[in-house]
Design an enzyme around this catalytic site. Structure first.
Site, PDB file in Angstrom:
ATOM      1  N   ASP A 172      37.062  51.967  50.206  1.00  0.00           N
ATOM      2  CA  ASP A 172      37.255  51.037  51.327  1.00  0.00           C
ATOM      3  C   ASP A 172      37.383  51.811  52.641  1.00  0.00           C
ATOM      4  O   ASP A 172      36.846  51.393  53.668  1.00  0.00           O
ATOM      5  CB  ASP A 172      38.510  50.183  51.081  1.00  0.00           C
ATOM      6  CG  ASP A 172      38.450  49.487  49.736  1.00  0.00           C
ATOM      7  OD1 ASP A 172      37.491  48.744  49.501  1.00  0.00           O
ATOM      8  OD2 ASP A 172      39.352  49.708  48.902  1.00  0.00           O
ATOM      9  N   HIS A 207      43.596  46.689  47.014  1.00  0.00           N
ATOM     10  CA  HIS A 207      42.132  46.809  46.900  1.00  0.00           C
ATOM     11  C   HIS A 207      41.592  45.433  46.497  1.00  0.00           C
ATOM     12  O   HIS A 207      41.189  45.202  45.362  1.00  0.00           O
ATOM     13  CB  HIS A 207      41.776  47.873  45.858  1.00  0.00           C
ATOM     14  CG  HIS A 207      40.301  47.991  45.601  1.00  0.00           C
ATOM     15  ND1 HIS A 207      39.403  48.465  46.519  1.00  0.00           N
ATOM     16  CD2 HIS A 207      39.561  47.683  44.510  1.00  0.00           C
ATOM     17  CE1 HIS A 207      38.188  48.446  46.021  1.00  0.00           C
ATOM     18  NE2 HIS A 207      38.249  47.968  44.796  1.00  0.00           N
TER      19      HIS A 207
HETATM   20  N1  LIG Z   1      38.908  50.909  43.112  1.00  0.00           N
HETATM   21  C1  LIG Z   1      37.659  50.869  43.513  1.00  0.00           C
HETATM   22  O1  LIG Z   1      37.339  51.181  44.668  1.00  0.00           O
HETATM   23  C2  LIG Z   1      36.581  50.424  42.576  1.00  0.00           C
HETATM   24  C3  LIG Z   1      35.243  50.416  43.008  1.00  0.00           C
HETATM   25  C4  LIG Z   1      34.251  50.032  42.097  1.00  0.00           C
HETATM   26  C5  LIG Z   1      34.593  49.616  40.816  1.00  0.00           C
HETATM   27  N2  LIG Z   1      35.921  49.620  40.456  1.00  0.00           N
HETATM   28  C6  LIG Z   1      36.319  49.218  39.105  1.00  0.00           C
HETATM   29  O2  LIG Z   1      36.072  50.305  38.218  1.00  0.00           O
HETATM   30  C7  LIG Z   1      35.957  49.803  36.903  1.00  0.00           C
HETATM   31  C8  LIG Z   1      34.760  50.435  36.194  1.00  0.00           C
HETATM   32  O3  LIG Z   1      33.572  50.158  36.889  1.00  0.00           O
HETATM   33  P1  LIG Z   1      32.145  50.575  36.249  1.00  0.00           P
HETATM   34  O4  LIG Z   1      31.121  50.081  37.225  1.00  0.00           O
HETATM   35  O5  LIG Z   1      32.138  51.979  35.828  1.00  0.00           O
HETATM   36  O6  LIG Z   1      32.149  49.598  34.988  1.00  0.00           O
HETATM   37  P2  LIG Z   1      31.301  49.706  33.634  1.00  0.00           P
HETATM   38  O7  LIG Z   1      31.427  48.356  32.996  1.00  0.00           O
HETATM   39  O8  LIG Z   1      29.950  50.276  33.876  1.00  0.00           O
HETATM   40  O9  LIG Z   1      32.118  50.772  32.786  1.00  0.00           O
HETATM   41  C9  LIG Z   1      33.389  50.543  32.265  1.00  0.00           C
HETATM   42  C10 LIG Z   1      33.474  51.306  30.966  1.00  0.00           C
HETATM   43  O10 LIG Z   1      34.826  51.282  30.552  1.00  0.00           O
HETATM   44  C11 LIG Z   1      34.834  51.102  29.150  1.00  0.00           C
HETATM   45  N3  LIG Z   1      36.159  50.597  28.753  1.00  0.00           N
HETATM   46  C12 LIG Z   1      36.599  49.329  28.751  1.00  0.00           C
HETATM   47  N4  LIG Z   1      37.865  49.288  28.304  1.00  0.00           N
HETATM   48  C13 LIG Z   1      38.228  50.559  28.055  1.00  0.00           C
HETATM   49  C14 LIG Z   1      39.409  51.161  27.560  1.00  0.00           C
HETATM   50  N5  LIG Z   1      40.470  50.426  27.220  1.00  0.00           N
HETATM   51  N6  LIG Z   1      39.441  52.497  27.424  1.00  0.00           N
HETATM   52  C15 LIG Z   1      38.378  53.246  27.736  1.00  0.00           C
HETATM   53  N7  LIG Z   1      37.218  52.733  28.176  1.00  0.00           N
HETATM   54  C16 LIG Z   1      37.156  51.402  28.348  1.00  0.00           C
HETATM   55  C17 LIG Z   1      33.694  50.144  28.885  1.00  0.00           C
HETATM   56  O11 LIG Z   1      33.262  50.214  27.535  1.00  0.00           O
HETATM   57  C18 LIG Z   1      32.639  50.689  29.849  1.00  0.00           C
HETATM   58  O12 LIG Z   1      31.863  51.712  29.242  1.00  0.00           O
HETATM   59  C19 LIG Z   1      35.873  48.289  37.036  1.00  0.00           C
HETATM   60  O13 LIG Z   1      37.150  47.757  36.762  1.00  0.00           O
HETATM   61  C20 LIG Z   1      35.542  48.086  38.508  1.00  0.00           C
HETATM   62  O14 LIG Z   1      35.989  46.839  38.977  1.00  0.00           O
HETATM   63  C21 LIG Z   1      36.890  50.012  41.289  1.00  0.00           C
END
Ligand SMILES: NC(=O)c1ccc[n+]([C@@H]2O[C@H](COP(=O)([O-])OP(=O)(O)OC[C@H]3O[C@@H](n4cnc5c(N)ncnc54)[C@H](O)[C@@H]3O)[C@@H](O)[C@H]2O)c1
Length: 442
Positions: free
Chosen positions: A254, A282
């Site tokens: 952000d 966030h």
């Molecule tokens: N804070 C930020 O600025 C920000 C920015 C973008 C995305 N995000 C968040 O980051 C997270 C991941 O995003 P992504 O695009 O990589 O998603 P993604 O769906 O591509 O990957 C998530 C992975 O986590 C795995 N997973 C789910 N539960 C799990 C657990 N208990 N232990 C280990 N692995 C687990 C899933 O199998 C998947 O492979 C999401 O929650 C998204 O909202 C945060």
């Protein structure tokens, strides 16, 4: 035993997980939970049904679990990373530093797909810092995790000395000095924010317990998985033996987005923009602070005279940037998020440039601004480069900024109440002020 010996002892990646049952005992209630780490059972949290706004005392989960009779065990090493290498010789000939252990959850996901290669290349911790990657996946993503490890093998990164993969945080987080917690469930269609808080909160409660049990006592934890502020709160509350100050929620993306928008409006390149704070959650209540931000060392308001744009256009653009990106591209920001994770880590391991600061979601206890204690709130921080940070004191507030801060504070206080069953603070009451979106949602 040297780390090379320890790795060489381990079996090949094809050796399957041994079935075992962990017994947890609660310090808050008499409830005892059994969790299996076998690959053939569901991950904790996945099978749990939705927890409604209020729970009976019997349903309250134990925030802190103690592992009983569980021998220390390393997660599986992967492929070429099981082979012996002589790190000592490398340390002497190349002046390499001592290996550091970095755990990454959600390692088979989109953000990790960018981040892991940045970590392994030396871009984050430096060209003389060998690393071990400990990759945590979910039951469903285990095969993909093997694919990720294969790509890491094929990249021949000299600094990447160990890779291990697993689905049990108690194994994967062993001795972790950094834990980058990215894995979380996405918010599905029709899912309310309260549901997401509960489903992902359970993951972060479990991972907090695991960090508390097996990670380095000074592990630095960066929570990326959403809703990241409250997930970070849950995680730190479940890890009472690790300083709460070591936990961060990622708001750096952000901040980077805000810098880009200010640069565009002022017609300068973004390296001229400094002192940008993201305050609060966030979510779309986040507050990108243009009052304290600077362009070419001057207050933004002296450079950009269009107050209406600053208060409405700029603020909304930053808050909703993630959603617009999804609309354009059909998936959420992964590369720029990975870059911002790198920025967030580098801000803690390198001294903050004189006069500047960075934003991070940190625990509010004892903050100088008067923000409510007991939540994880994004605030301006400075670091000496030792992994620790101090809050910046010389910031100013006006009525506009403060009223926005109070709104995002109210949201986080409501989220805190909504997850009380996961933090050991009693019975959860979910009364969220409107169903605000995450920045990645529309
Ligand atoms: N804070 C930020 O600025 C920000 C920015 C973008 C995305 N995000 C968040 O980051 C997270 C991941 O995003 P992504 O695009 O990589 O998603 P993604 O769906 O591509 O990957 C998530 C992975 O986590 C795995 N997973 C789910 N539960 C799990 C657990 N208990 N232990 C280990 N692995 C687990 C899933 O199998 C998947 O492979 C999401 O929650 C998204 O909202 C945060």
């Amino acid at each position: 035993m040297s780390s090379s010996m320890a790795v060489a002892e381990l079996t090949s990646p094809s050796s399957s997980y041994t079935r075992k049952t962990l017994h947890y005992s609660s310090q808050f209630s008499n409830v005892s939970t059994r969790v299996s780490s076998s690959r053939s059972v569901c991950f904790p949290g996945w099978q749990k049904s939705r927890i409604r706004c209020s729970l009976t005392s019997n349903e309250v989960q134990a925030p802190v679990a103690e592992k009983i009779d569980e021998p220390k065990k390393k997660p599986e090493c992967f492929g070429v990373f099981c082979l012996t290498y002589d790190l000592k010789a490398e340390e002497e000939t190349k002046s390499w530093k001592k290996l550091i252990n970095i755990a990454v959850s959600g390692a088979a996901g989109m953000i990790s797909n960018h981040l892991l290669f940045k970590l392994a290349s030396g871009e984050v911790f430096g060209p003389n810092q060998p690393i071990a990657l400990k990759l945590l996946g979910s039951e469903r993503s285990f095969q993909a995790l093997e694919g990720v490890a294969m790509e890491l093998e094929d990249s021949l990164f000299p600094l990447l000395r160990e890779v291990s993969i697993g689905i049990d945080p108690y194994e994967v987080f062993q001795d972790a000095e950094w834990a980058l917690l990215i894995g979380a469930k996405p918010r599905g269609p029709g899912m309310e924010r309260a549901d997401l808080l509960d489903i992902n909160g359970q993951i972060f409660a479990e991972q907090g317990k695991a960090l508390n049990a097996v990670a380095s006592r000074n592990v630095k934890v960066l929570i990326v998985g959403n809703p990241c502020n409250t997930n970070a709160l849950i995680c730190l509350k479940n890890a009472p033996d690790i300083p709460a100050k070591n936990f961060h929620a990622l708001t750096r993306l952000d901040e980077n987005r805000a810098k880009c928008q200010l640069a565009l409006k002022a017609g300068v390149f973004y390296d001229q923009v400094s002192n940008v704070t993201i305050w609060g959650n966030h979510s779309t209540t986040q507050v990108p602070d243009f009052l304290n931000a600077k362009i070419n060392g001057l207050p933004v308001k002296e450079v950009i005279k269009d107050t209406k744009w600053l208060e409405e256009g700029f603020t909304e653009k930053v808050q909703k940037r993630g959603g617009v990106l999804i609309q354009k591209w059909g998936r959420s920001s992964a590369a720029s998020t990975a870059v911002s994770v790198v920025d967030a880590i580098r801000s803690l391991v390198t001294p903050t440039p004189e006069g500047d600061w960075f934003s991070s979601g940190v625990y509010t206890t004892g903050n100088p601004y008067g923000i409510a204690d007991g939540i994880v709130f994004s605030m301006p921080c400075r670091s000496k480069g030792d992994g620790d940070y101090e809050l910046v004191k010389d910031v100013i507030f006006d009525d506009y900024l403060w009223s926005r801060i109070k709104k995002t504070e109210a949201e986080l206080l409501a989220e805190q109440k909504c997850v009380a069953h996961l933090t050991g603070e009693g019975i959860a009451v979910c009364d969220l002020p409107g169903d605000t979106m995450l920045p990645g949602e529309m």
